[in-house]
Write a protein that holds these residues in place. Sequence first.
Motif, short mmCIF file in Angstrom:
data_model
loop_
_atom_site.label_atom_id
_atom_site.label_comp_id
_atom_site.label_asym_id
_atom_site.label_seq_id
_atom_site.Cartn_x
_atom_site.Cartn_y
_atom_site.Cartn_z
N GLU A 38 61.72 25.22 6.47
CA GLU A 38 62.69 26.10 7.10
C GLU A 38 62.94 27.26 6.15
OE1 GLU A 38 66.15 23.85 8.19
OE2 GLU A 38 65.17 23.04 10.00
N GLN A 83 66.39 32.37 15.09
CA GLN A 83 65.08 31.73 15.04
C GLN A 83 64.14 32.50 14.11
OE1 GLN A 83 64.85 31.74 19.55
NE2 GLN A 83 64.01 29.70 19.19
N ARG A 93 59.21 28.47 13.16
CA ARG A 93 59.42 27.78 11.89
C ARG A 93 60.84 27.25 11.75
NH1 ARG A 93 55.86 29.20 7.78
NH2 ARG A 93 57.09 27.70 6.57
N GLN A 94 61.79 27.86 12.46
CA GLN A 94 63.18 27.43 12.29
C GLN A 94 64.03 27.91 13.45
OE1 GLN A 94 64.84 28.79 8.60
NE2 GLN A 94 66.76 27.67 8.81
#
Length: 519
Positions: free
Chosen positions: A315, A265, A275-276
């Motif tokens: 991402e 993450q 964010r991802q």
Amino acid sequence: MGEVRKLQKKLRQIENLEIRVSLTPEERVKVSKKAELRSRLAELLLQLSGPQQTQCIVGEEEDKMKRQVEEAAEHHTEHQTQTPAQKIPRKDEQKKEDRTESSGQTHTIPHTPSPPDPDAEFRSLRSSWEKAKFRLRVLEGHSDIITCVAAVENLVISGSRDTTVKVWHVPTATEQRNLGGHSGGVTCLCVPPAEYCRRVASALCLGEKERLVLSGSTDCCVRIWTLSSGQCVKSIYTFNTVTSLSFIAEGEGYIATGSGGGKLQVWDWLSQENRQSVNAHLDAVTALQSQGPLVVSGSADGGVSVWEVRDGRAEPLRRLQQWGSEVTGCGGGEEVGGGLRLSARGDRVFLACGRASVRVLDWRTGTVSRLTNHSSSAGVTDCVNQIPGVLIGSSFDLSSGESSLNLFAVPQCKYLVSLTSSELPRILCFAAWLTPSGGHRWVTGGRSLIVWEQLQGNVKKRGDVTVRRDSRLDNKLTESDSEEEEEEQSDDEEEDSIPQDASDSEEAANSSWLRCVLQ
């Protein structure tokens, strides 16, 4: 070899049992047999190495005798065949010199410089480390295994399975702060660069020179602490057990976390927003390292991935390359330490996965080499790290319980020296930095938290560390091949076929938990 492998496996299981919070009566009985098993393993290894060593010595003596005979024969032949004609060139040279002197002219024969010695720099580096002296100081305060360490100037930060993060003042060897707030064991630490700390400090109305430290825990939280006051200024709930952590110094900055389930993450540094989230590995992400615009992740399943940082994208991370355990050779879930550690620089990633060797992965091509980090199969490598020009690998001997740090010159990967001390415990984590005067300061963690401080060269006081060389580690960087991998896999299969008692079954059931608490 079957009994040797069986004993090594039993000792690995005992090492894992000893770092648990509590033991059952059956497990205590098993742990009590460690000295007996260790003694038997050392005896077997001595028996196995004895004939080989004798053969080596005999072979060396035979070669030496052959060389002596050949040299004597050559000398005798030269003495018999030598005639005055062989001295003519010398006389001619003398006549030329006489003619030159009589003509009043002087000619200097040009001196051809010898080619540079490529090993001169290595020998100089090795010589300096052979003279190195270190003072060791134990920092006492944690009540459980130290799983991670970091350093900022004169401060050491340590995280433990006792759920605390502690800040230590190195010059006085005293505890400065006790950062309590996690409800689970602390598994990882990270210190962002000073310029990124100033950005968050400004947003939170903190001091301009405030330094921050990040901690990850089995309680699924990442906490941001101030080093000056020990205050927790932010907490990120990740919904996953945090097993690894890294700060990405690109753009506005990002926090990367790895989970026990293999998820990677990415969080915004300023806003702490997610964010991802990507399923990066099949098992726990036990290692994360940011290297400029790249991030390298390693997993307990032996896999390694390299990610490109794309600042400003929705991402931020894009996977560039992925190599599984069939390439790295780091598979096998019951190795001591319970996970993979790594140290990356350039195209090479150095991998420690609880075996006697360090794997050297060229992440672009998938080429893997092996760097011998122990002189026998009873050795365990728990962590690797790099300082300028030197690779440092921990080494633990299952048969004797001896622990050391092995130093290798990079990029050549040539063995320099080994550093050890009596009663030095197994090293599970490592951090290094330089003092203002250029000396080395290191901190190691495991069952004990120890600061290594290099003494100046002109100090006559003896250090606490023994510097030695093990010639069996010289020139041991070898290419891996499929045959070697298959042999290791067959060894693991043979170990797995060994009957296990109840405590062994419990050990396997808790293997994922062990990987988590050991980072």
